[in-house]
Each structure stands twice: as C-alpha cells, then as structure tokens.
Write an enzyme that holds these catalytic residues in place. Sequence first.
Site, PDB file in Angstrom:
ATOM      1  CG  ASN A  48      -1.747   1.225   1.366  1.00 16.05           C
ATOM      2  OD1 ASN A  48      -1.886   1.986   0.399  1.00 16.05           O
ATOM      3  ND2 ASN A  48      -2.313   1.448   2.538  1.00 16.05           N
ATOM      4  CD1 TRP A  49       3.800   1.311  -2.762  1.00 16.70           C
ATOM      5  CD2 TRP A  49       3.559   2.320  -4.752  1.00 16.70           C
ATOM      6  NE1 TRP A  49       4.589   0.654  -3.674  1.00 16.70           N
ATOM      7  CE2 TRP A  49       4.464   1.251  -4.893  1.00 16.70           C
ATOM      8  CE3 TRP A  49       3.254   3.100  -5.873  1.00 16.70           C
ATOM      9  CZ2 TRP A  49       5.059   0.938  -6.118  1.00 16.70           C
ATOM     10  CZ3 TRP A  49       3.828   2.799  -7.087  1.00 16.70           C
ATOM     11  CH2 TRP A  49       4.733   1.726  -7.211  1.00 16.70           C
ATOM     12  CE  LYS A  50      -0.222   3.409   4.694  1.00 17.14           C
ATOM     13  NZ  LYS A  50      -0.221   3.569   6.139  1.00 17.14           N
ATOM     14  CD  GLU A  75      -3.794  -2.081   7.314  1.00 15.37           C
ATOM     15  OE1 GLU A  75      -2.690  -2.408   6.873  1.00 15.37           O
ATOM     16  OE2 GLU A  75      -4.359  -1.012   7.030  1.00 15.37           O
ATOM     17  CD  GLU A  90      -2.998   5.818   6.463  1.00 11.69           C
ATOM     18  OE1 GLU A  90      -2.913   5.814   5.227  1.00 11.69           O
ATOM     19  OE2 GLU A  90      -2.156   5.281   7.202  1.00 11.69           O
ATOM     20  N   GLY A 100       2.649  -0.930   4.434  1.00 15.88           N
ATOM     21  CA  GLY A 100       2.748   0.476   4.068  1.00 15.88           C
ATOM     22  C   GLY A 100       4.194   0.898   3.914  1.00 15.88           C
ATOM     23  N   GLY A 101       4.758   1.436   4.995  1.00 20.58           N
ATOM     24  CA  GLY A 101       6.109   1.997   4.966  1.00 20.58           C
ATOM     25  C   GLY A 101       7.151   1.115   4.285  1.00 20.58           C
ATOM     26  CB  SER A 133       4.776  -1.445  12.185  1.00 18.59           C
ATOM     27  OG  SER A 133       4.367  -0.091  12.390  1.00 18.59           O
ATOM     28  CG  HIS A 136      -5.950   2.314   4.875  1.00 18.45           C
ATOM     29  ND1 HIS A 136      -5.537   3.280   5.758  1.00 18.45           N
ATOM     30  CD2 HIS A 136      -4.963   1.397   4.812  1.00 18.45           C
ATOM     31  CE1 HIS A 136      -4.332   2.954   6.211  1.00 18.45           C
ATOM     32  NE2 HIS A 136      -3.961   1.809   5.652  1.00 18.45           N
ATOM     33  N   GLY A 169       2.175   2.626  10.768  1.00 16.35           N
ATOM     34  CA  GLY A 169       3.169   3.675  10.593  1.00 16.35           C
ATOM     35  C   GLY A 169       3.842   4.110  11.883  1.00 16.35           C
TER      36      GLY A 169
HETATM   37  P1  PGA Z   1       2.539   0.569   7.768  1.00 19.16           P
HETATM   38  O1  PGA Z   1       1.120   0.771   7.056  1.00 19.16           O
HETATM   39  O2  PGA Z   1       3.099  -0.740   7.246  1.00 19.16           O
HETATM   40  O3  PGA Z   1       3.361   1.742   7.357  1.00 19.16           O
HETATM   41  O4  PGA Z   1       2.294   0.497   9.230  1.00 19.16           O
HETATM   42  C1  PGA Z   1       0.240  -0.288   6.884  1.00 19.16           C
HETATM   43  C2  PGA Z   1      -1.032   0.196   6.233  1.00 19.16           C
HETATM   44  O5  PGA Z   1      -1.515   1.267   6.587  1.00 19.16           O
HETATM   45  O6  PGA Z   1      -1.591  -0.475   5.344  1.00 19.16           O
END
Ligand code: PGA
Length: 253
Positions: free
Chosen positions: A11-13, A171, A101, A237-238, A216, A99, A177
């Site tokens: 997930n590049w966001k 999640e 976010e 994500g990250g 994470s 998600h 993050g």
């Molecule tokens: P993260 O994000 O790996 O940076 O914690 C995961 C996500 O939001 O899908």
Amino acid sequence: MADRRPLIAANWKMNKTIGEARSFCDELLPEVEDRGEEAAEVFICPPFLSLPLVAQLCAGTGIGVAGQNMYFEESGAFTGEVSAAMLLDAGATGVVLGHSERRQFFGETDEALARKVPVALDAGLLPILCVGESDEERERDETDQVLRRQVEAGLSGVPDDRLGGVVVAYEPIWAIGTGKTATAEQADDACGFIRSLVAARDTGAGELVRIQYGGSVKPANAEELLGQTEIDGALVGGAALDPEDFAAIVAAA
Ligand code: PGA
C-alpha cells in the site's frame, strides 16, 4: 483446513510520482515475478495516477494491481471519485476499501463500505476490506466490538456464497506507521476473531476468506507474523516503499 493462498500487498498510500513508480517496478519485478500459484500472491496498490503504468509494467508477471479506494456509484457528478469500472479499465484487479486513514481523515463510513464491497466484487475486483481498532479502543477492551461492527457492516451487502472471495485486512490503528507492531499472538487472535465472524454467516466462507495483518510489517517481523495460522498475508505500508524490503517480505511468505 482450507488451503488459503497468502496475499502480500504494497500500500503506497500518497507516495511516489509516476517516475518513481516506474523505478520501483523496475527493481521489484525481477525479484518477485512469475513465482507460480504455490507462492504468495502479490499486489501493488499505487495512487490512481500511477496505477495504469504499474498495471502495464506488471502485466504478465502474476502481480496484481489494486486501487486504494473507489466509489460505489457507476458514474456521475461525484467530483474526485473513481468507479469500479474505471479501476478495471486502468488495469486494476483489486481495491483496498475502508483503510483507517480513509475512515479517519476522509469520512469513510461503514454504511458506504457496505455498498462499496459488493460493487467491487460484482465488477470482478478483489476487495480488501480494512478493519481495526484504535489505541483507546484496545485500552478499553473494545477490540472485538469494533471489529464486529466493521466486519459485519462491511460485508453486509455480500451474499453468503461470495464471502470467501473477499479479503479482510486487520490493521490495528495504533500499529500503522508507528513502528509498533501487534504481537504475533495479538494479530493471530484478532484475525481468528474476524474469521469467526465470517464463519458465523457461512462456515465454508470462514475457511476460505483470507485475512491479512497490517501495521508496521517489516522484513524483520514478517516471518513470525505470517507464520501464524489465522494470518493469510500482509498489507504493508512503509516497508512497501522500498523494493528490497518489500521483496524480503514477499520472500518471507
Ligand atoms: P505501515 O502501514 O506498514 O506503514 O504500518 C500499513 C497500512 O496502513 O496499510
């Protein structure tokens, strides 16, 4: 027990320009393409603008591409939104929905998700429905209650015989993050609880539905998390912004 194929998604966001997306694919694809049906399935979820390019670069590699959001209407006066048909036309075969976010910053609701998930499925997109509790909710011992509400609402428009075709991503918001990963046991418990919610609607679907963990996930903790019985993959994500790290997570699956 059903043989569930793990799904590892990047997930590049809101990261990477079109040029950066190309460089990432140039580095990643030789590491993860054509791994066969036995290996974990891999998805990249880029922003809409780089999605067509990523889909083009991934064509024929076995790697899928997913949008990060979608609206449930077919077309019309919905400024800023994209439809399932548009995602498919751009080369996507999946879509991330709900998600945290989107829920936190953009007003995504369980009611909207109840419509989005079946629309994605009907269009032939693999829906990845994200659910998870906040720090405060976990502190108050409300994790199961929150997961129940989000899972039941998000899947409410999906007929029982299609539930197995949905992916749910657990999640916990406090782990996204933050570098603070859920323990393998916490993640396994929550994923098992989500599976029981699906199984309560349809036993067979409970066995089939794939449940990812996200929050994470890094090369260093991927193997332990992915080794849990109830965890069928990761939403990353990250660590998915770096082709080497992401390839290492795929290899751990
Ligand atoms: P993260 O994000 O790996 O940076 O914690 C995961 C996500 O939001 O899908």
